[in-house]
Design a protein around this motif. Structure first.
Motif, PDB file in Angstrom:
ATOM      1  N   UNK A  46       0.880  -1.173   0.000  1.00 49.19           N
ATOM      2  CA  UNK A  46       0.000   0.000   0.000  1.00 49.19           C
ATOM      3  C   UNK A  46       0.913   1.217   0.000  1.00 49.19           C
ATOM      4  N   UNK A  47       0.993   1.881  -1.139  1.00 50.65           N
ATOM      5  CA  UNK A  47       2.008   2.882  -1.368  1.00 50.65           C
ATOM      6  C   UNK A  47       2.011   4.037  -0.389  1.00 50.65           C
ATOM      7  N   UNK A  95       9.646  -1.537  -4.208  1.00 50.28           N
ATOM      8  CA  UNK A  95       8.377  -0.813  -4.309  1.00 50.28           C
ATOM      9  C   UNK A  95       8.318   0.303  -3.271  1.00 50.28           C
ATOM     10  N   UNK A  96       8.645  -0.030  -2.010  1.00 56.41           N
ATOM     11  CA  UNK A  96       8.617   0.972  -0.946  1.00 56.41           C
ATOM     12  C   UNK A  96       9.616   2.094  -1.218  1.00 56.41           C
ATOM     13  N   UNK A 124       7.539  -4.669  -7.362  1.00 51.44           N
ATOM     14  CA  UNK A 124       6.246  -4.897  -8.032  1.00 51.44           C
ATOM     15  C   UNK A 124       5.556  -3.569  -8.336  1.00 51.44           C
ATOM     16  N   UNK A 125       6.156  -2.786  -9.205  1.00 49.57           N
ATOM     17  CA  UNK A 125       5.687  -1.428  -9.440  1.00 49.57           C
ATOM     18  C   UNK A 125       4.346  -1.365 -10.155  1.00 49.57           C
ATOM     19  N   UNK A 176      -0.081   1.645  -7.923  1.00 52.26           N
ATOM     20  CA  UNK A 176       1.060   1.518  -8.829  1.00 52.26           C
ATOM     21  C   UNK A 176       2.088   2.590  -8.474  1.00 52.26           C
ATOM     22  N   UNK A 177       3.331   2.200  -8.303  1.00 54.91           N
ATOM     23  CA  UNK A 177       4.325   3.126  -7.747  1.00 54.91           C
ATOM     24  C   UNK A 177       4.789   4.197  -8.724  1.00 54.91           C
ATOM     25  N   UNK A 178       4.552   4.012 -10.002  1.00 57.07           N
ATOM     26  CA  UNK A 178       5.037   4.961 -10.997  1.00 57.07           C
ATOM     27  C   UNK A 178       3.997   6.014 -11.362  1.00 57.07           C
ATOM     28  N   UNK A 179       2.805   5.879 -10.843  1.00 56.77           N
ATOM     29  CA  UNK A 179       1.739   6.827 -11.195  1.00 56.77           C
ATOM     30  C   UNK A 179       1.790   8.067 -10.298  1.00 56.77           C
TER      31      UNK A 179
END
Length: 446
Positions: free
Chosen positions: A182-183, A224-225, A252-253, A363-366
């Motif tokens: 959970x980003x 991811x974190x 897991x981006x 999603x980590x890149x958004x």
């Protein structure tokens, strides 16, 4: 294992000569906040001694020979001694409530001189079992191989970094639920760990000072974190912190795309526990808004009452996989989705479903365009967290105009994965990829 012992045989002989008898750590647990000082060479000897005992099955995939070939040199150089302490700090849980969280801080020490060093935020990988939290190493120093990423952090610290490792909510001293992938929660808790570490380093009792440089690194969930924490620092805390460089490794981006494909895959998994881990986390985070991730909605009746309690921090990953139907002896893999209800499988399969919308939100890149140096490294044959996760993130950043800041490297090291269900490319490639990431970060160090 025998090869590992041959490699460090000469190192251990030197360790005995340099440190003398009785200089290793004892088994007593330190008090909250108390500092433990370790000689890096003794730490390497402790790793070798620990490897002579039985390996924990869920940790059997770590290639310790590769640790020595990459990070061993840092420990044998003995540039700095290591001062380790548990950090307790205030943060906010994924439910919005105040939490006291914990982490591990490793500081370099050099006699009476206080070196000025960078801070490295090191985010650890997926871990459902509380005893393997980074800060718990201080209670289990005779078993260093149970803490492979703490050993990496210690090796890096011995070269002149202040390394801060957040346990994450639900691990360490926190007994709640983990906000796994959970980003927003992970990012906030990592930043709060940074603040707490900064305060400790600024105190007169600290063996070092901070030179103002800030690095981030992590592998798997830690990758991811690292990405979401870098986003948080750039977007919301630029006036307080400046990121020097960040290495989000094998993360897991792309939860809503690539990882959703893994969830729906018809290929058996060597680590199926990751899927109910995500569901349990999102039920905790979003349970006040929707019942979509509740056990009755996501899991078949045979698993709905069995699996969620196993994510209380007291059950190792392999035991959770066994509860899903996987067998280690004899090896018998399963499909992660075999535990899911048909209705939830349908949710995952539909791009426009609410379930996919929640994954997309994480999603980590958004939601950002990097303006700090970032290097992703990922093994091309990673079967648990596919390389395509980093490809998607890199493509999104490049399209958004950040290509000058972001790089992607494919790790090609051959990994001898066998029929053993514990051995995976994802875990076996971790040490070389972490070394790759750190070596790049180190080029920015002053």
């Amino acid at each position: 294992m025998k090869r590992f012992r041959r490699i460090i045989c000469g190192i251990l002989a030197s360790a005995v000569l340099l440190t003398g008898c009785g200089s290793g750590p004892d088994s007593s647990a330190p008090q909250q906040g108390s500092a433990v000082t370790l000689d890096p060479l003794v730490l390497l000897a402790d790793i070798s001694s620990s490897l002579q005992g039985p390996l924990v099955r869920s940790l059997g995939g770590w290639e310790w020979v590769r640790f020595v070939s990459s990070f061993g040199t840092a420990l044998t150089a003995r540039k700095y001694e290591l001062v380790l302490q548990k950090v307790s700090y205030a943060s906010i849980g994924a439910d919005g409530q105040p939490r006291t969280l914990s982490g591990l801080l490793i500081l370099p020490r050099s006699g009476s001189v206080r070196p000025s060093v960078p801070i490295l935020l090191y985010q650890h990988g997926t871990e459902p079992y509380r005893p393997y939290s980074p800060s718990r190493y201080l209670e289990n120093r005779l078993r260093p191989i149970d803490y492979p990423e703490v050993m990496v952090a210690a090796a890096i610290a011995s070269t002149g970094y202040a390394v801060a490792m957040a346990d994450y909510e639900g691990l360490g001293d926190s007994t709640g639920t983990q906000p796994y992938v959970h980003g927003a929660s992970l990012a906030r808790q990592v930043v709060d760990m940074l603040r707490a570490s900064r305060s400790i380093i600024a105190a007169s009792a600290s063996p070092c000072t901070w030179n103002g440089q800030l690095f981030l690194m992590g592998y798997s969930e830690g990758g991811y974190a690292t990405m979401v924490a870098t986003r948080e620092l750039q977007v919301n805390h630029a006036a307080e912190f400046t990121v020097t460089a960040s290495a989000p490794l094998a993360g897991p981006h792309d939860l809503s795309g690539v990882m959703r494909g893994v969830m729906l895959s018809d290929s058996p998994s060597k680590a199926p526990y990751f899927l109910p881990f995500v569901l349990n986390s999102y039920n905790y985070v979003y349970g006040g808004r929707t019942t979509l991730f509740s056990p009755d909605s996501t899991l078949l009746p045979a698993y709905a009452g069995v699996l969620p309690p196993l994510f209380d921090g007291n059950t190792p990953a392999d035991r959770i996989s066994e509860a899903m139907g996987m067998s280690f002896s004899p090896p018998q893999l399963i499909l992660p989705k075999s535990t899911l209800t048909d209705s939830f499988i349908g949710q995952l399969a539909l791009d426009t479903s609410p379930a996919v919308a929640f994954l997309r939100e994480n999603d980590s890149y958004r939601g950002w365009v990097p303006s700090v140096p970032i290097r992703m490294v990922h093994h091309g044959d990673d079967e648990l967290v596919p390389f395509a996760n980093s490809q998607v993130a890199f493509a999104a950043f490049s399209t958004a105009g950040a290509k000058r800041w972001v790089a992607l490297a494919r790790e090609t090291l051959a990994i001898p994965v066998t029929a053993d269900p514990v051995m995976t490319t994802h875990v076996s490639a971790a040490f070389p990829i972490l070394f790759n990431g750190w070596s790049w970060l180190d080029t920015f160090k002053r």
